[in-house]
Scaffold this active site. Structure first.
Site, PDB file in Angstrom:
ATOM      1  CE1 TYR A 258      53.633  37.882  41.877  1.00 32.81           C
ATOM      2  CE2 TYR A 258      52.047  39.782  41.043  1.00 32.81           C
ATOM      3  CZ  TYR A 258      52.590  38.591  42.324  1.00 32.81           C
ATOM      4  OH  TYR A 258      52.104  38.936  43.255  1.00 32.81           O
TER       5      TYR A 258
ATOM      6  CD1 TRP B  57      47.895  37.500  43.477  1.00 35.17           C
ATOM      7  CD2 TRP B  57      46.256  36.376  44.878  1.00 35.17           C
ATOM      8  NE1 TRP B  57      48.276  38.070  44.929  1.00 35.17           N
ATOM      9  CE2 TRP B  57      47.554  37.379  46.002  1.00 35.17           C
ATOM     10  CE3 TRP B  57      45.291  36.234  45.546  1.00 35.17           C
ATOM     11  CZ2 TRP B  57      47.157  37.439  46.834  1.00 35.17           C
ATOM     12  CZ3 TRP B  57      45.069  36.159  46.825  1.00 35.17           C
ATOM     13  CH2 TRP B  57      46.538  37.042  47.864  1.00 35.17           C
TER      14      TRP B  57
HETATM   15  N1  LIG Z   1      48.546  49.887  40.334  1.00 38.61           N
HETATM   16  C1  LIG Z   1      48.634  49.598  41.670  1.00 38.61           C
HETATM   17  N2  LIG Z   1      49.065  47.729  40.465  1.00 38.61           N
HETATM   18  C2  LIG Z   1      49.081  47.147  41.327  1.00 38.61           C
HETATM   19  C3  LIG Z   1      49.047  47.093  42.932  1.00 38.61           C
HETATM   20  C4  LIG Z   1      48.733  48.154  43.699  1.00 38.61           C
HETATM   21  O1  LIG Z   1      48.534  48.206  45.168  1.00 38.61           O
HETATM   22  N3  LIG Z   1      48.905  49.140  42.466  1.00 38.61           N
HETATM   23  N4  LIG Z   1      49.252  45.811  43.373  1.00 38.61           N
HETATM   24  C5  LIG Z   1      50.131  44.534  42.753  1.00 38.61           C
HETATM   25  C6  LIG Z   1      49.787  43.756  43.724  1.00 38.61           C
HETATM   26  S1  LIG Z   1      50.172  43.351  44.721  1.00 38.61           S
HETATM   27  C7  LIG Z   1      49.448  42.391  42.725  1.00 38.61           C
HETATM   28  S2  LIG Z   1      49.500  41.011  44.166  1.00 38.61           S
HETATM   29  C8  LIG Z   1      48.829  41.775  41.467  1.00 38.61           C
HETATM   30  C9  LIG Z   1      47.791  41.314  40.769  1.00 38.61           C
HETATM   31  O2  LIG Z   1      47.577  40.840  39.633  1.00 38.61           O
HETATM   32  P1  LIG Z   1      47.161  39.713  39.152  1.00 38.61           P
HETATM   33  O3  LIG Z   1      47.400  38.495  40.389  1.00 38.61           O
HETATM   34  O4  LIG Z   1      47.905  39.475  37.470  1.00 38.61           O
HETATM   35  O5  LIG Z   1      45.518  40.136  38.873  1.00 38.61           O
HETATM   36  P2  LIG Z   1      44.751  38.889  38.732  1.00 38.61           P
HETATM   37  O6  LIG Z   1      43.383  40.034  38.825  1.00 38.61           O
HETATM   38  O7  LIG Z   1      44.622  37.893  40.370  1.00 38.61           O
HETATM   39  O8  LIG Z   1      45.226  38.156  37.553  1.00 38.61           O
HETATM   40  C10 LIG Z   1      44.696  36.668  38.117  1.00 38.61           C
HETATM   41  C11 LIG Z   1      43.933  35.923  36.360  1.00 38.61           C
HETATM   42  O9  LIG Z   1      44.237  34.659  36.506  1.00 38.61           O
HETATM   43  C12 LIG Z   1      43.041  34.128  35.955  1.00 38.61           C
HETATM   44  N5  LIG Z   1      42.421  32.722  36.384  1.00 38.61           N
HETATM   45  C13 LIG Z   1      41.804  32.625  37.848  1.00 38.61           C
HETATM   46  N6  LIG Z   1      42.218  31.073  37.708  1.00 38.61           N
HETATM   47  C14 LIG Z   1      42.866  30.795  36.639  1.00 38.61           C
HETATM   48  C15 LIG Z   1      42.544  29.826  36.031  1.00 38.61           C
HETATM   49  O10 LIG Z   1      42.410  28.376  36.848  1.00 38.61           O
HETATM   50  N7  LIG Z   1      43.511  29.471  35.146  1.00 38.61           N
HETATM   51  C16 LIG Z   1      43.959  30.519  34.112  1.00 38.61           C
HETATM   52  N8  LIG Z   1      44.674  30.085  33.673  1.00 38.61           N
HETATM   53  N9  LIG Z   1      43.929  31.282  34.329  1.00 38.61           N
HETATM   54  C17 LIG Z   1      43.069  31.625  35.811  1.00 38.61           C
HETATM   55  C18 LIG Z   1      41.758  35.479  36.834  1.00 38.61           C
HETATM   56  O11 LIG Z   1      40.878  34.873  35.271  1.00 38.61           O
HETATM   57  C19 LIG Z   1      42.476  36.565  35.991  1.00 38.61           C
HETATM   58  O12 LIG Z   1      42.630  37.057  34.852  1.00 38.61           O
HETATM   59  O13 LIG Z   1      48.682  43.338  41.592  1.00 38.61           O
HETATM   60  C20 LIG Z   1      49.554  44.768  41.261  1.00 38.61           C
HETATM   61  N10 LIG Z   1      48.950  46.019  41.193  1.00 38.61           N
HETATM   62  N1  LIG Z   2      39.643  42.643  48.622  1.00 38.72           N
HETATM   63  C1  LIG Z   2      40.902  42.282  47.954  1.00 38.72           C
HETATM   64  N2  LIG Z   2      41.627  42.466  49.250  1.00 38.72           N
HETATM   65  C2  LIG Z   2      43.730  42.481  49.141  1.00 38.72           C
HETATM   66  C3  LIG Z   2      43.509  41.575  47.496  1.00 38.72           C
HETATM   67  C4  LIG Z   2      42.404  42.919  46.635  1.00 38.72           C
HETATM   68  O1  LIG Z   2      42.587  42.262  45.397  1.00 38.72           O
HETATM   69  N3  LIG Z   2      41.492  42.538  46.782  1.00 38.72           N
HETATM   70  N4  LIG Z   2      44.815  42.770  47.258  1.00 38.72           N
HETATM   71  C5  LIG Z   2      45.329  41.778  48.186  1.00 38.72           C
HETATM   72  C6  LIG Z   2      47.565  41.233  47.991  1.00 38.72           C
HETATM   73  S1  LIG Z   2      47.636  40.552  46.717  1.00 38.72           S
HETATM   74  C7  LIG Z   2      48.211  41.749  48.412  1.00 38.72           C
HETATM   75  S2  LIG Z   2      49.584  42.243  47.928  1.00 38.72           S
HETATM   76  C8  LIG Z   2      47.494  42.951  49.900  1.00 38.72           C
HETATM   77  C9  LIG Z   2      48.283  44.557  49.759  1.00 38.72           C
HETATM   78  O2  LIG Z   2      47.836  45.039  51.058  1.00 38.72           O
HETATM   79  P1  LIG Z   2      48.429  46.436  51.222  1.00 38.72           P
HETATM   80  O3  LIG Z   2      49.909  46.871  50.366  1.00 38.72           O
HETATM   81  O4  LIG Z   2      48.168  46.748  52.854  1.00 38.72           O
HETATM   82  O5  LIG Z   2      47.410  47.387  50.270  1.00 38.72           O
HETATM   83  P2  LIG Z   2      47.199  48.127  49.586  1.00 38.72           P
HETATM   84  O6  LIG Z   2      45.187  48.497  49.861  1.00 38.72           O
HETATM   85  O7  LIG Z   2      47.552  48.001  48.768  1.00 38.72           O
HETATM   86  O8  LIG Z   2      47.304  49.769  51.139  1.00 38.72           O
HETATM   87  C10 LIG Z   2      46.792  49.766  52.216  1.00 38.72           C
HETATM   88  C11 LIG Z   2      46.693  51.673  52.421  1.00 38.72           C
HETATM   89  O9  LIG Z   2      47.792  51.895  52.337  1.00 38.72           O
HETATM   90  C12 LIG Z   2      47.710  53.005  52.559  1.00 38.72           C
HETATM   91  N5  LIG Z   2      48.687  53.785  51.574  1.00 38.72           N
HETATM   92  C13 LIG Z   2      49.356  54.265  50.591  1.00 38.72           C
HETATM   93  N6  LIG Z   2      50.056  55.019  50.552  1.00 38.72           N
HETATM   94  C14 LIG Z   2      50.940  55.299  51.777  1.00 38.72           C
HETATM   95  C15 LIG Z   2      51.788  55.805  52.015  1.00 38.72           C
HETATM   96  O10 LIG Z   2      52.462  56.695  51.516  1.00 38.72           O
HETATM   97  N7  LIG Z   2      51.885  56.040  53.621  1.00 38.72           N
HETATM   98  C16 LIG Z   2      50.306  55.944  54.225  1.00 38.72           C
HETATM   99  N8  LIG Z   2      50.426  55.736  55.576  1.00 38.72           N
HETATM  100  N9  LIG Z   2      49.429  55.133  53.884  1.00 38.72           N
HETATM  101  C17 LIG Z   2      50.179  54.793  52.129  1.00 38.72           C
HETATM  102  C18 LIG Z   2      46.106  53.737  51.318  1.00 38.72           C
HETATM  103  O11 LIG Z   2      46.170  54.637  52.347  1.00 38.72           O
HETATM  104  C19 LIG Z   2      45.613  52.294  50.702  1.00 38.72           C
HETATM  105  O12 LIG Z   2      44.250  52.003  51.492  1.00 38.72           O
HETATM  106  O13 LIG Z   2      46.155  42.649  49.722  1.00 38.72           O
HETATM  107  C20 LIG Z   2      45.160  41.842  49.755  1.00 38.72           C
HETATM  108  N10 LIG Z   2      43.821  41.668  49.939  1.00 38.72           N
HETATM  109 MO   LIG Z   3      49.574  41.190  46.103  1.00 44.77          MO
END
Ligand SMILES: Nc1nc2c(c(=O)[nH]1)N[C@H]1C(S)=C(S)[C@@H](COP(=O)(O)OP(=O)(O)OC[C@H]3O[C@@H](n4cnc5c(=O)[nH]c(N)nc54)[C@H](O)[C@@H]3O)O[C@H]1N2
Ligand SMILES: Nc1nc2c(c(=O)[nH]1)N[C@H]1C(S)=C(S)[C@@H](COP(=O)(O)OP(=O)(O)OC[C@H]3O[C@@H](n4cnc5c(=O)[nH]c(N)nc54)[C@H](O)[C@@H]3O)O[C@H]1N2
Ligand SMILES: [Mo]
Length: 763
Positions: A110, A112
């Site tokens: 998994y 991005w």
């Molecule tokens: N505590 C907490 N944890 C969370 C979340 C949260 O809200 N709270 N959010 C979760 C969510 S929604 C998501 S989507 C995940 C995201 O988690 P990830 O998608 O695993 O995070 P990234 O840092 O985007 O990791 C992508 C990796 O791919 C590598 N990469 C980029 N381009 C290439 C390429 O072309 N080739 C190769 N081989 N590698 C490449 C980058 O260097 C990077 O290390 O995190 C989750 N974790």
């Molecule tokens: N710049 C940037 N943008 C991103 C990403 C990134 O890594 N960087 N990641 C992308 C990805 S993979 C995803 S999945 C999306 C995630 O998108 P979301 O899941 O919607 O975003 P979060 O930033 O995790 O949370 C949004 C807000 O929810 C509020 N929140 C948390 N828990 C609760 C709760 O229990 N109740 C209420 N009412 N509010 C709560 C927090 O204050 C937080 O600021 O964002 C995407 N956009």
């Molecule tokens: Mo995500």
């Protein structure tokens, strides 16, 4: 014009006047993101991986596969030639397939990765593994795991797609009242999976705020009201984290008590209302879920809950919830409760009204443009049927032969001997990283393709260096805007780095299916094939040569203008003729399928489930609730080394936000270095008490690089500031098994230790 396409936007490549290059935002982007501006800085950054690397302990322990992983993550690496690395990887995959089976290989991988249709690491890996015999895969996302399982039961699979909510143009025009749980974290809309040509979420939000009568943000963090024009028109209602479901139940109960539930809509369009009604009125458990009941749980005054109920039922209204709400323990409940309230208010099926999920969670959500469907690299068929819900990786690795409950099924967990990851960073994204690190030592071999020394690369046995986007040609096309971008190679690959595609082609060649993998095409051939696929769908696109020379192609905005999309309109207009694809054909307020699973953690209708951890009333140990939203200055862990992300740190530390009085009570103040602690881990941060954070809450965005260091007393602290050293591995429930990082309890204290040196770049 030379462009670079990324998940955070499109950038123009310019001469910097000193013989090098710099990036500037795409001229057609009205609201560009700064995140990508530091991309080229990574070209020869010390964190880059120069050559294939093999971990010493793995090399030397080769005869005893069972013990090989013991020092994974703590060992040193040795550089090897590509030729040898390809031989080692191909040999390992063949050995594991031969001795065990393809069911012993986990390739869920998994993450991005980068934007770009061709050089998408995960697609290339899966194509390679499928053609060679298959792999154990994963389903769902970290983003939206609980919703992806719940919503098909409740409103049907067709209406479940993340981007299928009401569109901004209709919201602006029709919704008089907008209530958003989790607010509008606009910094998240910088990002769109697969690329962004032009960012328009800010404009849409500003227009909506201007035209609606009431916009209410219900959130633990006032910062979830973004800094936009008209900000002062948005009302802030603070709420305790993870208790939105109580507010939603309270509002629903009040609609019944006030005689304002839309009985006609409920009878015509829903099933299972009666048991829900009985629960709300306390007929089943003796507790009426009144506004007063809800107020005691969620902290929102009863009068405000009643007012919200009245507004939602009395005017054309839209309820929105951030995705973060379902990334919490029992995260299915607030989503189901939100749908139930919108149904009781009779709003579903009206233009721009009803419910939405994730408006501002990503640039594409709510965009009123039809999806830009285009081909990507075909991944082939996976002959292996075993899979896990994506966030159950620790269980998979640590419990071979065990089982896992998921959405009414009992999944068998295979015995994984080999893990291959490309384009993701589980040591950033997974919960309870120390627990993951233990489980991660079990497999015999871990292979990672990476560009930089992430914690995941450091926890591998064989690391293959991958190129970055500016080192290869690609086609980047956002799924919901008008632009198709020729993303150009503007640098030679760093040291020995190779494209993932070339790495897998070499492996396939060594394993005897090179031609099947490449189909006889090189990079240029594949790009032309992908572009031809777009032209089939959009004949107005110019020939490939023109597109490549111009740098981009734009679709005709008129041809792109969609038929207004009003979710559920057909269904609500005539439920018998246009049933939903749920079991009943209707919206399921109680769900017999879910009831049949018998899960105590996912009851038959939306319900309040008391928290288990330290949040329970009276619990003392970990008094603060940790939220870990998305980082404003980077995409997850990517470019954490770049200038934009670095500038947001303080003294090299990640910044955590908390209430000034909470800090003072602990003898801490704004700017102090502190540690966030609980039973699972400790991490170092710099405190910020200037933002409006409700008492009892700590906010630490994700993406700081996991960097555990041992202190003289033998304890371990993560100086990278990754919240996942603290979060729990527990899933949302047995129904969704989604990741649940937003249920996490901690304390904050002064950091007394001393750390030598700054963060690490190398292995
Ligand atoms: N505590 C907490 N944890 C969370 C979340 C949260 O809200 N709270 N959010 C979760 C969510 S929604 C998501 S989507 C995940 C995201 O988690 P990830 O998608 O695993 O995070 P990234 O840092 O985007 O990791 C992508 C990796 O791919 C590598 N990469 C980029 N381009 C290439 C390429 O072309 N080739 C190769 N081989 N590698 C490449 C980058 O260097 C990077 O290390 O995190 C989750 N974790
Ligand atoms: N710049 C940037 N943008 C991103 C990403 C990134 O890594 N960087 N990641 C992308 C990805 S993979 C995803 S999945 C999306 C995630 O998108 P979301 O899941 O919607 O975003 P979060 O930033 O995790 O949370 C949004 C807000 O929810 C509020 N929140 C948390 N828990 C609760 C709760 O229990 N109740 C209420 N009412 N509010 C709560 C927090 O204050 C937080 O600021 O964002 C995407 N956009
Ligand atoms: Mo995500």
């Amino acid at each position: 014009m030379h462009l670079l396409g990324t998940h955070y936007g499109t950038y123009e490549v310019r001469d910097d006047g000193r013989g090098g290059q710099r990036l500037v935002p795409f001229r057609h982007d009205p609201d560009p993101s700064p995140i990508g501006l530091s991309l080229l800085e990574m070209a020869d950054h010390p964190a880059r991986i120069p050559t294939p690397m093999v971990r010493r302990g793995w090399m030397e322990g080769r005869e005893r596969p069972g013990e090989r992983g013991r020092d994974r993550g703590r060992d040193e690496f040795m550089p090897v030639e590509w030729e040898e690395a390809i031989g080692l990887v191909a040999g390992e995959i063949e050995r594991v397939r031969g001795t065990h089976s393809s069911e012993a290989i986990f390739g869920g991988s998994y993450g991005w990765a980068s934007a770009g249709r061709l050089h998408h690491a995960q697609s290339q890996l899966k194509r390679f593994l499928n053609l060679g015999g298959g792999f154990v895969s994963s389903v769902g996302t970290y983003s939206y795991g609980a919703a992806t399982v719940l919503l098909p039961h409740i409103v049907g699979a067709r209406a479940t797609s993340q981007t299928d909510g009401p569109s901004w143009d209709l919201i602006e025009k029709h919704a008089r009242v907008v209530v958003s749980f989790g607010g509008f974290r606009l910094t998240n809309a910088q990002v769109g999976a697969g690329g962004v040509g032009s960012h328009s979420t800010r404009q849409w939000l500003e227009r909506t705020v201007r035209s609606a009568e009431r916009v209410i943000v219900v959130s633990p963090v006032e910062g979830d009201i973004p800094d936009i024009e008209g900000r002062e028109r948005i009302e802030f209602v603070p709420i305790r984290p993870n208790t939105d479901i109580a507010l939603l139940l309270g509002a629903s109960c009040e609609l019944i008590l006030a005689g304002r539930a839309d009985e006609g809509f409920l009878a015509r369009c829903t099933t299972g209302y009666e048991p829900f009604r009985a629960y709300l009125l306390g007929e089943t458990d003796g507790i009426a879920k009144t506004a007063e009941w809800a107020a005691r749980i969620c902290g929102v005054p009863a009068a405000k809950i009643r007012e919200i109920a009245g507004l939602v039922a009395g005017k054309p209204s839209l309820l929105n919830a951030a995705w973060s709400l379902q990334r919490a323990r029992f995260g299915e409940q607030p989503y189901w409760g939100l749908i139930a309230l919108a149904a009781m208010a009779g709003q579903i099926g009206r233009p721009g009204c009803g419910f939405a999920f994730g408006l501002t969670a990503s640039s594409s959500i709510g965009e009123p443009i039809r999806r830009l469907h285009g081909p990507s690299v075909p991944q082939g068929q996976n002959p292996v049927k075993a899979f896990i819900p994506v966030a159950r990786i620790t269980e998979l690795l640590s419990q071979p032969g065990g089982t896992l409950e998921f959405d009414g099924r009992t999944l068998a967990l295979p015995d994984i001997r080999l893990v291959y990851w490309a384009g993701g960073n589980p040591f950033h994204h997974h919960q309870d990283l120390h627990r993951l690190a233990e489980a991660w030592r079990r497999p015999e071999t871990v292979i990672v393709n990476e560009s930089v020394w992430t914690a995941t690369a450091r926890h591998a046995d064989i690391v293959l260096p991958a190129t970055m986007p500016f080192e290869r040609d690609d086609i980047v096309a956002a799924s919901k805007d008008r632009w198709i971008v020729a993303s150009r190679k503007v640098r030679e690959p760093f040291a020995g780095a190779r494209n993932d595609r070339d790495i897998f082609a070499a492996l396939a060649e060594r394993m005897g299916f090179g031609e099947t993998f490449t189909e006889g095409l090189g990079e240029a051939g594949w790009l032309e094939r992908i572009y031809a696929g777009y032209r089939q769908g959009f004949p107005e696109l110019p020939p490939f040569e023109t597109f490549w020379a111009e740098g981009f192609a734009a679709l005709d905005p008129q041809a792109q203008a969609p038929r207004p999309h009003i979710p559920f309109a057909d269904f609500v207009g005539d439920p018998a003729r246009h049933p939903l694809d749920t079991v009943s054909g209707r919206i399921e307020i109680s769900c017999e399928t879910i009831a049949g699973f018998g899960y105590a953690d996912a009851p038959p209708h939306p319900a309040w489930l008391a928290p288990e951890e330290a949040a329970a009333p009276g619990a003392r140990a970990w008094p603060l609730h940790l939220l870990s939203p998305q980082p404003a200055h980077r995409l997850h862990s990517q470019l954490d080394h770049g200038a934009v992300s670095r500038a947001a740190k303080r003294g090299g530390l990640e910044v955590a936000f908390m209430n000034a009085r909470d800090a003072a009570r602990r003898g801490l103040a704004h700017g102090d270095a502190a540690e966030i602690v609980n039973d699972r881990g400790r991490c170092l941060v710099s405190l910020d008490t200037s933002a409006a954070i409700e008492p009892g809450i700590v906010v630490l965005p994700t993406g700081g690089w996991f960097d555990p260091v041992a202190l003289p007393d033998g304890s371990v602290v993560d100086r990278g500031g990754n919240p996942n050293v603290l979060t729990s591995h527990l899933g949302t429930s047995r129904l969704g098994q989604g990741s649940a990082p937003n249920t996490c309890h901690v304390d904050v204290r002064r950091f007394e230790g001393a750390l030598a040196g700054g963060g690490r770049d190398g292995p």
